[in-house]
Design a protein around this motif. Structure first.
Motif, mmCIF file in Angstrom:
data_model
loop_
_atom_site.group_PDB
_atom_site.id
_atom_site.type_symbol
_atom_site.label_atom_id
_atom_site.label_comp_id
_atom_site.label_asym_id
_atom_site.label_seq_id
_atom_site.Cartn_x
_atom_site.Cartn_y
_atom_site.Cartn_z
ATOM 1 N N MET A 190 0.833 -1.197 0.000
ATOM 2 C CA MET A 190 0.000 0.000 0.000
ATOM 3 C C MET A 190 0.868 1.247 0.000
ATOM 4 O O MET A 190 2.029 1.211 0.386
ATOM 5 C CB MET A 190 -0.911 0.012 1.233
ATOM 6 N N LYS A 191 0.290 2.332 -0.433
ATOM 7 C CA LYS A 191 0.964 3.617 -0.330
ATOM 8 C C LYS A 191 1.058 3.997 1.144
ATOM 9 O O LYS A 191 0.060 3.995 1.861
ATOM 10 C CB LYS A 191 0.166 4.680 -1.088
ATOM 11 N N THR A 192 2.251 4.305 1.612
ATOM 12 C CA THR A 192 2.441 4.562 3.035
ATOM 13 C C THR A 192 1.656 5.779 3.474
ATOM 14 O O THR A 192 1.691 6.826 2.840
ATOM 15 C CB THR A 192 3.928 4.782 3.349
ATOM 16 N N LYS A 193 0.923 5.623 4.547
ATOM 17 C CA LYS A 193 0.158 6.706 5.146
ATOM 18 C C LYS A 193 0.778 7.122 6.470
ATOM 19 O O LYS A 193 1.509 6.357 7.101
ATOM 20 C CB LYS A 193 -1.282 6.264 5.382
ATOM 21 N N SER A 194 0.442 8.307 6.904
ATOM 22 C CA SER A 194 0.850 8.734 8.231
ATOM 23 C C SER A 194 0.068 7.935 9.271
ATOM 24 O O SER A 194 -1.108 7.629 9.084
ATOM 25 C CB SER A 194 0.572 10.226 8.414
ATOM 26 N N ILE A 195 0.741 7.618 10.364
ATOM 27 C CA ILE A 195 0.091 6.919 11.468
ATOM 28 C C ILE A 195 0.395 7.669 12.758
ATOM 29 O O ILE A 195 1.536 8.015 13.043
ATOM 30 C CB ILE A 195 0.571 5.460 11.583
ATOM 31 N N GLY A 196 -0.655 7.937 13.513
ATOM 32 C CA GLY A 196 -0.511 8.571 14.809
ATOM 33 C C GLY A 196 -0.935 7.613 15.908
ATOM 34 O O GLY A 196 -1.522 6.563 15.642
ATOM 35 N N LEU A 197 -0.652 7.975 17.149
ATOM 36 C CA LEU A 197 -1.003 7.133 18.298
ATOM 37 C C LEU A 197 -1.959 7.877 19.223
ATOM 38 O O LEU A 197 -1.857 9.096 19.400
ATOM 39 C CB LEU A 197 0.251 6.738 19.076
ATOM 40 N N TYR A 216 -2.199 -5.150 9.232
ATOM 41 C CA TYR A 216 -1.666 -4.554 8.004
ATOM 42 C C TYR A 216 -2.637 -4.729 6.841
ATOM 43 O O TYR A 216 -2.834 -3.819 6.033
ATOM 44 C CB TYR A 216 -0.315 -5.195 7.648
ATOM 45 N N GLU A 217 -3.250 -5.897 6.762
ATOM 46 C CA GLU A 217 -4.210 -6.172 5.694
ATOM 47 C C GLU A 217 -5.430 -5.244 5.821
ATOM 48 O O GLU A 217 -5.934 -4.725 4.819
ATOM 49 C CB GLU A 217 -4.650 -7.632 5.743
ATOM 50 N N MET A 218 -5.886 -5.049 7.052
ATOM 51 C CA MET A 218 -7.031 -4.171 7.271
ATOM 52 C C MET A 218 -6.704 -2.729 6.884
ATOM 53 O O MET A 218 -7.509 -2.038 6.244
ATOM 54 C CB MET A 218 -7.463 -4.219 8.734
ATOM 55 N N ILE A 219 -5.520 -2.243 7.266
ATOM 56 C CA ILE A 219 -5.110 -0.880 6.920
ATOM 57 C C ILE A 219 -5.069 -0.709 5.405
ATOM 58 O O ILE A 219 -5.533 0.309 4.868
ATOM 59 C CB ILE A 219 -3.733 -0.552 7.543
ATOM 60 N N GLU A 220 -4.532 -1.694 4.710
ATOM 61 C CA GLU A 220 -4.471 -1.618 3.251
ATOM 62 C C GLU A 220 -5.867 -1.541 2.650
ATOM 63 O O GLU A 220 -6.131 -0.753 1.730
ATOM 64 C CB GLU A 220 -3.723 -2.831 2.700
ATOM 65 N N ASN A 221 -6.778 -2.342 3.182
ATOM 66 C CA ASN A 221 -8.145 -2.354 2.684
ATOM 67 C C ASN A 221 -8.844 -1.019 2.947
ATOM 68 O O ASN A 221 -9.509 -0.459 2.065
ATOM 69 C CB ASN A 221 -8.925 -3.492 3.353
ATOM 70 N N LEU A 222 -8.691 -0.495 4.162
ATOM 71 C CA LEU A 222 -9.316 0.777 4.500
ATOM 72 C C LEU A 222 -8.708 1.922 3.705
ATOM 73 O O LEU A 222 -9.405 2.856 3.300
ATOM 74 C CB LEU A 222 -9.172 1.043 5.998
#
Length: 316
Positions: free
Chosen positions: A1-8, A266-272
């Motif tokens: 997937m195209k890398t997205k920003s991730i925050g906590l 990781y799979e869920m993030i890619e799908n979303l």
């Protein structure tokens, strides 16, 4: 997937720790988050009367502490209980913090209030008299006006919030759906959808939601002159024993905690990412052990190579 920003996202609970030790662990977690390349570190306000070892309820002081100990990561509330406080007091704190800490402060606008009627009454008796939603609407509009009509407020009402003409903190409208995007446009507010509030209904049907997000961004740009950010908040339990929940999660039956291993995550993030095209994911790791929580953050950072991302902390 195209890398997205991730925050906590942080709620301030640590298993088996007293409040001050838990607070130290929260600060350490934030420092690791910056080192690991996370885009932002949000702290949620909450008032749980039965959890005696929470690190904080209102996180404003902790936000200032963390911002003072970091250099790049954005820090803020997700969110501030808007019905509970004077808009003037909220703006006074967040505007000053934003200017002290180089425009890195986020102010999340939340409808959430304490469950205890006594605590509600101590914070703001008007919540009980007018109703929470009515007070939220009034207070968010006043927060916006204090920030974006500064000169008029000063000239006509004698209101001055230092630093005059200073940097405005980024506003975030927090919701469990996309039903409030029009309000967010009027408030100059970015938008964060929580998938763990509202029993997680947002994830049940994703059709047409990308179009809704794009319409919000287009409308926002036309009215306010810049493109807002949209983030998606997820609560995840990475524990191998997926029956494990902390007291904080058990507190609210409305929380939708996703029991996933890392590959499933990781799979869920890619799908979303494909279906929604949001700008950022906000992760609430429900792990109560600080060392495991930090190790989880490091694993995700390494997978997405977050340390290589140059996050843009531009001010408005």
């Amino acid at each position: 997937m195209k890398t997205k920003s991730i925050g906590l996202l942080e709620l301030g609970y640590r298993s088996g720790k007293d409040s001050i030790t838990a607070l130290n662990d929260v600060v350490d977690y934030a420092l690791h988050a910056e080192r690991l390349g996370y885009s932002r570190f949000w702290l949620a306000e909450h008032h749980y009367p039965n959890i005696k070892n929470l690190a904080f309820s209102n996180p404003d002081i902790v936000i200032a502490m963390i911002a003072g100990m970091t250099e790049k990561i954005r820090v803020g509330s997700a969110g501030t209980s808007v019905p509970s406080y004077s808009p003037y007091a909220v703006v006074t704190n967040y505007k000053l913090m934003n200017n002290i800490f180089d425009g890195r402060i986020d102010l999340g606008l939340s409808k959430g209030v304490p469950e205890s009627e006594h605590t509600k009454n101590l914070l703001n008796p008007q919540m009980l008299e007018k109703g929470i939603r009515n007070v939220f609407k009034e207070n968010t509009e006043e927060i916006h006006n204090l920030l974006y009509s500064e000169e008029e407020k000063n000239e006509k009402q004698g209101i001055l919030i230092p630093p005059y003409r200073g940097l405005i903190p980024d506003l975030w409208y927090l919701s469990s759906s996309l039903s409030n995007v029009e309000d967010a446009v009027n408030l100059h507010a970015n938008y964060c959808v929580s998938t763990f509030h509202g029993n997680g209904r947002f994830l049940e049907n994703l059709e047409d939601k990308k179009e809704e997000i794009n319409r919000y961004k287009t409308s926002f740009l036309e009215k306010n002159g810049f493109i807002p950010k949209v983030s998606l908040a997820l609560a995840v339990n990475f524990a191998e024993n997926h029956t494990i929940k902390t007291d904080a999660e058990q507190k609210s039956e409305s929380f939708k905690i996703l029991d996933l291993n890392f590959e499933e995550f990781y799979e869920m993030i890619e799908n979303l990412d494909e279906k929604l095209a949001v700008d950022e994911f906000i992760l609430y790791d429900t792990e109560g052990d600080s060392e495991i929580k930090t190790a989880n953050a490091e694993m995700i950072s390494n997978y997405y190579n977050l340390q290589s991302i140059e996050h843009e902390n531009a001010t408005r």
